[in-house]
Scaffold this active site. Structure first.
Site, PDB file in Angstrom:
ATOM      1  N   ARG A 187       1.028  -1.044  -0.029  1.00  0.00           N
ATOM      2  CA  ARG A 187      -0.005  -0.097  -0.008  1.00  0.00           C
ATOM      3  C   ARG A 187       1.001   1.217   0.075  1.00  0.00           C
ATOM      4  O   ARG A 187       1.397   1.428   0.837  1.00  0.00           O
ATOM      5  CB  ARG A 187      -0.871  -0.042   1.273  1.00  0.00           C
ATOM      6  CG  ARG A 187      -2.127   0.962   1.114  1.00  0.00           C
ATOM      7  CD  ARG A 187      -2.893   0.306   2.314  1.00  0.00           C
ATOM      8  NE  ARG A 187      -2.685   0.347   3.619  1.00  0.00           N
ATOM      9  CZ  ARG A 187      -3.337   0.651   4.796  1.00  0.00           C
ATOM     10  NH1 ARG A 187      -4.516   1.023   4.434  1.00  0.00           N
ATOM     11  NH2 ARG A 187      -2.607   0.431   5.699  1.00  0.00           N
ATOM     12  N   ASP A 228      -0.451  -3.033  12.634  1.00  0.00           N
ATOM     13  CA  ASP A 228       0.040  -3.525  11.500  1.00  0.00           C
ATOM     14  C   ASP A 228       0.134  -5.041  11.602  1.00  0.00           C
ATOM     15  O   ASP A 228       1.018  -5.464  12.347  1.00  0.00           O
ATOM     16  CB  ASP A 228       1.304  -2.896  11.087  1.00  0.00           C
ATOM     17  CG  ASP A 228       1.605  -3.444   9.838  1.00  0.00           C
ATOM     18  OD1 ASP A 228       1.804  -2.425   8.651  1.00  0.00           O
ATOM     19  OD2 ASP A 228       1.883  -4.638   9.452  1.00  0.00           O
ATOM     20  N   ASP A 267       3.747  -6.396  10.539  1.00  0.00           N
ATOM     21  CA  ASP A 267       4.611  -6.302  11.563  1.00  0.00           C
ATOM     22  C   ASP A 267       4.379  -6.853  12.837  1.00  0.00           C
ATOM     23  O   ASP A 267       5.515  -7.577  13.519  1.00  0.00           O
ATOM     24  CB  ASP A 267       4.513  -4.914  12.080  1.00  0.00           C
ATOM     25  CG  ASP A 267       5.152  -3.931  10.954  1.00  0.00           C
ATOM     26  OD1 ASP A 267       5.963  -4.345  10.246  1.00  0.00           O
ATOM     27  OD2 ASP A 267       4.879  -2.608  10.930  1.00  0.00           O
TER      28      ASP A 267
HETATM   29  N1  URA Z   1      -3.385  -3.278   7.533  1.00  0.00           N
HETATM   30  C1  URA Z   1      -3.077  -3.590   8.999  1.00  0.00           C
HETATM   31  O1  URA Z   1      -1.938  -4.454   8.948  1.00  0.00           O
HETATM   32  N2  URA Z   1      -3.641  -3.136   9.993  1.00  0.00           N
HETATM   33  C2  URA Z   1      -4.573  -2.405   9.886  1.00  0.00           C
HETATM   34  O2  URA Z   1      -5.040  -1.802  10.513  1.00  0.00           O
HETATM   35  C3  URA Z   1      -4.807  -1.956   8.279  1.00  0.00           C
HETATM   36  C4  URA Z   1      -4.215  -2.306   7.423  1.00  0.00           C
END
Ligand code: URA
Length: 226
Positions: free
Chosen positions: A121, A217, A220
């Site tokens: 993204r 995330d 992560d």
């Molecule tokens: N991607 C993620 O890993 N977390 C989010 O909150 C939104 C997109």
């Protein structure tokens, strides 16, 4: 398993959920999801929980697979026994966070074929950019489960499904862990034919495109990269 109602964690409903949205709100799923949301949950535990939840999600995603029978003999008697019809499934992981869901699904569906779609993204535009695409050649003749843990804006997931349909995939299902109402709406507009399965629908997206309250995330947290 429940159809969409009482969607927000505060009990209010802010959007009209599509009828093909299934919330897998089993106590085991919700309990494990709460542990995953907790920012103090360590990486190894997060990964293990995701693996366990994905197995439970897979159970629901596969609930309506077409069945046939096979003639077998048990030690006691012959019987016509139920068996899943058709070719092995395909599971397509949207990299990189999709791989966390993929592993648990493969525990339950060890013979499934696997595809990968690499999308990231763009942090400024929030638009998806493709960097990898590899799926089985005969995907058109197989049921395909797309796994992407976070349905946030829905943009990258919708683009991934566009690409799979270009390859001929027809019988598609989307499996996510957490979804935002915005992502569900966007995805459903683009692909009204594709049923969505999720463990929970959260309140909203924040200005950075993160699901609130969410879990941060997902990539992560599962790979320990932050
Ligand atoms: N991607 C993620 O890993 N977390 C989010 O909150 C939104 C997109």
């Amino acid at each position: 398993m429940g159809k969409a109602h009482n969607l927000r964690h505060d009990g209010q409903m802010t959007f009209q959920p599509p009828t093909n949205l299934t919330i897998v709100n089993h106590p085991l799923v919700l309990h494990k999801l709460t542990l995953m949301r907790d920012k103090n949950t360590p990486t190894a535990v997060f990964r293990q929980l995701l693996r366990e939840i994905s197995l439970l999600l897979a159970y629901e995603v596969c609930r309506d697979l077409p069945m046939t029978t096979r003639h077998i003999e048990t030690p006691v008697a012959p019987m016509e026994a139920p068996i899943i019809m058709g070719k092995k499934l395909v599971i397509v992981s949207i990299l990189r966070a999709g791989n966390g869901l993929l592993e648990g699904m493969l525990d339950l569906l060890p013979s499934a074929r696997v595809g990968h779609i690499g999308l990231y993204r763009d942090p400024k535009t929030l638009q998806p950019v493709e960097y990898y695409f590899k799926v089985p050649d005969d995907i058109a003749s197989r049921t395909t489960i797309v796994v992407d843990p976070m349905l946030a804006t829905g943009n990258s997931t919708a683009v991934a499904l566009d690409r799979l349909k270009e390859k001929g995939a027809k019988n598609l299902r989307l499996c996510t862990l957490l979804a935002a109402p915005e992502g569900i709406e966007r995805f459903h507009q683009a692909h009204p034919d594709v049923p969505i399965f999720t463990a929970a629908v959260d309140e909203k997206l924040n200005e950075h495109g993160y699901i609130v309250p969410g879990l941060g995330d997902a990539g992560d947290r599962m790979f320990g990269t932050k």
